[in-house]
Design a protein around this motif. Structure first.
Motif, PDB file in Angstrom:
ATOM      1  N   ALA A 151       0.833  -1.211   0.000  1.00 41.93           N
ATOM      2  CA  ALA A 151       0.000   0.000   0.000  1.00 41.93           C
ATOM      3  C   ALA A 151       0.866   1.258   0.000  1.00 41.93           C
ATOM      4  CB  ALA A 151      -0.928  -0.011   1.213  1.00 41.93           C
ATOM      5  N   LEU A 152       1.938   1.238   0.786  1.00 37.87           N
ATOM      6  CA  LEU A 152       2.835   2.386   0.849  1.00 37.87           C
ATOM      7  C   LEU A 152       3.520   2.619  -0.492  1.00 37.87           C
ATOM      8  CD1 LEU A 152       4.146   4.542   2.731  1.00 37.87           C
ATOM      9  CD2 LEU A 152       5.971   2.878   3.153  1.00 37.87           C
ATOM     10  N   VAL A 191      11.536  15.138  -4.915  1.00 39.33           N
ATOM     11  CA  VAL A 191      11.882  15.972  -3.768  1.00 39.33           C
ATOM     12  C   VAL A 191      11.998  15.116  -2.505  1.00 39.33           C
ATOM     13  CG1 VAL A 191      11.031  17.814  -2.269  1.00 39.33           C
ATOM     14  CG2 VAL A 191      10.952  18.100  -4.738  1.00 39.33           C
ATOM     15  N   LEU A 192      11.108  14.154  -2.328  1.00 34.34           N
ATOM     16  CA  LEU A 192      11.221  13.226  -1.197  1.00 34.34           C
ATOM     17  C   LEU A 192      12.545  12.460  -1.252  1.00 34.34           C
ATOM     18  CD1 LEU A 192       7.616  11.699  -0.957  1.00 34.34           C
ATOM     19  CD2 LEU A 192       8.790  12.969   0.856  1.00 34.34           C
ATOM     20  N   ARG A 193      12.903  11.995  -2.431  1.00 33.39           N
ATOM     21  CA  ARG A 193      14.151  11.239  -2.570  1.00 33.39           C
ATOM     22  C   ARG A 193      15.362  12.110  -2.258  1.00 33.39           C
ATOM     23  NH1 ARG A 193      15.999   6.685  -4.928  1.00 33.39           N
ATOM     24  NH2 ARG A 193      18.144   6.737  -5.718  1.00 33.39           N
ATOM     25  N   LEU A 194      15.373  13.330  -2.806  1.00 33.96           N
ATOM     26  CA  LEU A 194      16.501  14.230  -2.568  1.00 33.96           C
ATOM     27  C   LEU A 194      16.666  14.531  -1.083  1.00 33.96           C
ATOM     28  CD1 LEU A 194      16.000  16.761  -5.515  1.00 33.96           C
ATOM     29  CD2 LEU A 194      17.807  15.043  -5.306  1.00 33.96           C
ATOM     30  N   HIS A 195      15.540  14.711  -0.386  1.00 41.56           N
ATOM     31  CA  HIS A 195      15.595  15.080   1.026  1.00 41.56           C
ATOM     32  C   HIS A 195      15.860  13.878   1.926  1.00 41.56           C
ATOM     33  CE1 HIS A 195      14.975  17.558   4.494  1.00 41.56           C
ATOM     34  NE2 HIS A 195      13.893  16.924   4.885  1.00 41.56           N
ATOM     35  N   LEU A 196      15.142  12.770   1.691  1.00 39.87           N
ATOM     36  CA  LEU A 196      15.197  11.632   2.614  1.00 39.87           C
ATOM     37  C   LEU A 196      16.338  10.668   2.320  1.00 39.87           C
ATOM     38  CD1 LEU A 196      11.379  10.799   2.905  1.00 39.87           C
ATOM     39  CD2 LEU A 196      12.770  12.251   4.382  1.00 39.87           C
ATOM     40  N   VAL A 197      16.639  10.466   1.042  1.00 42.06           N
ATOM     41  CA  VAL A 197      17.671   9.485   0.681  1.00 42.06           C
ATOM     42  C   VAL A 197      19.024  10.156   0.497  1.00 42.06           C
ATOM     43  CG1 VAL A 197      18.355   7.708  -0.984  1.00 42.06           C
ATOM     44  CG2 VAL A 197      15.935   8.018  -0.411  1.00 42.06           C
ATOM     45  N   ALA A 253      13.644   4.132   3.085  1.00 37.37           N
ATOM     46  CA  ALA A 253      14.026   2.761   2.721  1.00 37.37           C
ATOM     47  C   ALA A 253      13.406   2.366   1.391  1.00 37.37           C
ATOM     48  CB  ALA A 253      13.596   1.798   3.831  1.00 37.37           C
ATOM     49  N   LEU A 254      12.157   2.721   1.198  1.00 40.00           N
ATOM     50  CA  LEU A 254      11.474   2.340  -0.031  1.00 40.00           C
ATOM     51  C   LEU A 254      12.065   3.062  -1.237  1.00 40.00           C
ATOM     52  CD1 LEU A 254       9.157   0.686  -1.229  1.00 40.00           C
ATOM     53  CD2 LEU A 254       7.632   2.607  -0.730  1.00 40.00           C
ATOM     54  N   ALA A 289      15.081   4.291  -1.516  1.00 38.64           N
ATOM     55  CA  ALA A 289      16.453   3.824  -1.757  1.00 38.64           C
ATOM     56  C   ALA A 289      16.461   2.478  -2.468  1.00 38.64           C
ATOM     57  CB  ALA A 289      17.201   3.730  -0.434  1.00 38.64           C
ATOM     58  N   SER A 290      15.483   1.621  -2.118  1.00 39.64           N
ATOM     59  CA  SER A 290      15.479   0.268  -2.698  1.00 39.64           C
ATOM     60  C   SER A 290      14.850   0.207  -4.071  1.00 39.64           C
ATOM     61  CB  SER A 290      14.751  -0.694  -1.750  1.00 39.64           C
ATOM     62  OG  SER A 290      13.382  -0.335  -1.647  1.00 39.64           O
ATOM     63  N   THR A 291      13.910   1.114  -4.346  1.00 41.56           N
ATOM     64  CA  THR A 291      13.198   1.036  -5.631  1.00 41.56           C
ATOM     65  C   THR A 291      13.655   2.064  -6.633  1.00 41.56           C
ATOM     66  OG1 THR A 291      11.445   2.531  -4.860  1.00 41.56           O
ATOM     67  CG2 THR A 291      11.124   0.168  -4.473  1.00 41.56           C
ATOM     68  N   GLY A 292      14.383   3.109  -6.145  1.00 42.28           N
ATOM     69  CA  GLY A 292      14.837   4.131  -7.074  1.00 42.28           C
ATOM     70  C   GLY A 292      13.761   5.028  -7.575  1.00 42.28           C
TER      71      GLY A 292
END
Length: 305
Positions: free
Chosen positions: A207-208, A222-228, A294-295, A297-300
């Motif tokens: 679901a996530l 933007v989420l990826r740049l900030h969180l990963v 985590a999601l 980083a793992s899925t790109g």
């Protein structure tokens, strides 16, 4: 003045105690007529009754000093007239404010809050505060007392607004960092919640992931740049040519959309009671950034994915 003339009768009853000296001015009627004439000449399209303006003026007059006529004549009558009409909702006055005054504050705002988007945001927020009543308080423009040009007063108000928005963005950024730090601490879940999550872990992850994938590409990036990748809001803002407060809003909206999407998808998948679903998701907001990191980083997941 035992028999005030017409304009004076509209002003004198509303004078504050410290301004009562104007009532004895022999030339009061003449000066008021001249102030009104100059104001109406400056803004011919603005419609404002004499009584409304003169009461507005009286409530803002301070001590007349030793030369009351000179003090009165020195007032920026056209600016006070426009401000009064704006506060009373005159469309022509508000259009004049937009056309002649607000564009002039942009350079002052840019020195405090650089970037075209930031300047536009500050001007938008300032305009709303200037013209809109809030919690029973009059619009901020009602606070203009005519002690200087309206343009200078607006520049000062714009700079204060810009500083407040910047401080607000900084507080929000700190809160986000603190929430992320708390979410990474061990032992933050309740045993019954952990048991429920273990039972439906795959459903939650699916679901996530679906909720994340449904975001617009910019918000995922933007989420990826900030969180990963750990980029600050300011650096992301530079990359998108916008202010970090805008980036902060993008992140907040993305998180809200992911939470809502995850909740709706789980409700469809699982046969849980509303209470169980609430318990299942109770700690998700606090741990959302960790899960998304985590999601991503793992899925790109990113722009164009």
């Amino acid at each position: 003045m035992s028999h005030p003339s017409p304009l004076a009768r509209l002003l004198v009853p509303h004078l504050r105690p410290e301004a009562r000296g104007y009532a004895a001015l022999p030339s009061l009627e003449t000066v008021l007529a001249e102030l009104l004439a100059s104001a109406r000449a400056a803004w011919p399209r603005v419609r404002l009754e004499d009584a409304v303006f003169l009461r507005h003026l009286a409530e803002r007059l301070s001590s007349p000093g030793p030369e009351p006529e000179r003090t009165l004549r020195a007032l920026p009558a056209a600016d006070l007239f426009l401000a009064c009409a704006c506060v009373h909702g005159d469309a022509a006055a508000q259009a004049a404010l937009d056309a002649h005054f607000l564009p002039k504050v942009a350079s002052a705002v840019a020195r405090v809050h650089p970037g075209a988007d930031a300047v536009s945001e500050v001007c938008q927020v300032l305009r709303e505060k200037l013209l809109t009543s809030d919690s029973g308080q009059p619009p901020r423009l009602a606070g203009y007392l005519g002690q200087g040009p309206l343009a200078a007063w607006l520049r000062a108000a714009a700079v204060r607004t810009a500083l407040n928005l910047r401080r607000s963005a900084q507080r929000q950024a700190r809160a986000e960092e603190e929430a992320l730090a708390e979410a990474t601490l061990p032992g933050g879940t309740h045993p019954e919640l952990e048991l429920l999550r273990q039972r439906h872990r795959a459903d939650f992850q699916a679901a996530l992931a679906e909720a994340l994938a449904s975001l617009p590409s910019r918000e995922r990036t933007v989420l990826r740049l900030h969180l990963v990748e750990g980029l600050s809001l300011e650096r992301i803002g530079t990359a998108y040519r916008t202010h970090k407060s805008t980036v902060s809003r993008w992140l907040a909206h993305a998180r809200e959309e992911v939470l809502a999407g995850t909740r709706s998808r789980l409700a469809e998948r699982l046969r849980l009671s509303s209470g169980e679903l609430h318990s299942f998701l109770r700690d998700v907001p606090a741990q959302l950034d960790q899960s998304l990191s985590a999601l991503l980083a793992s899925t790109g997941h990113g722009e164009g994915s």
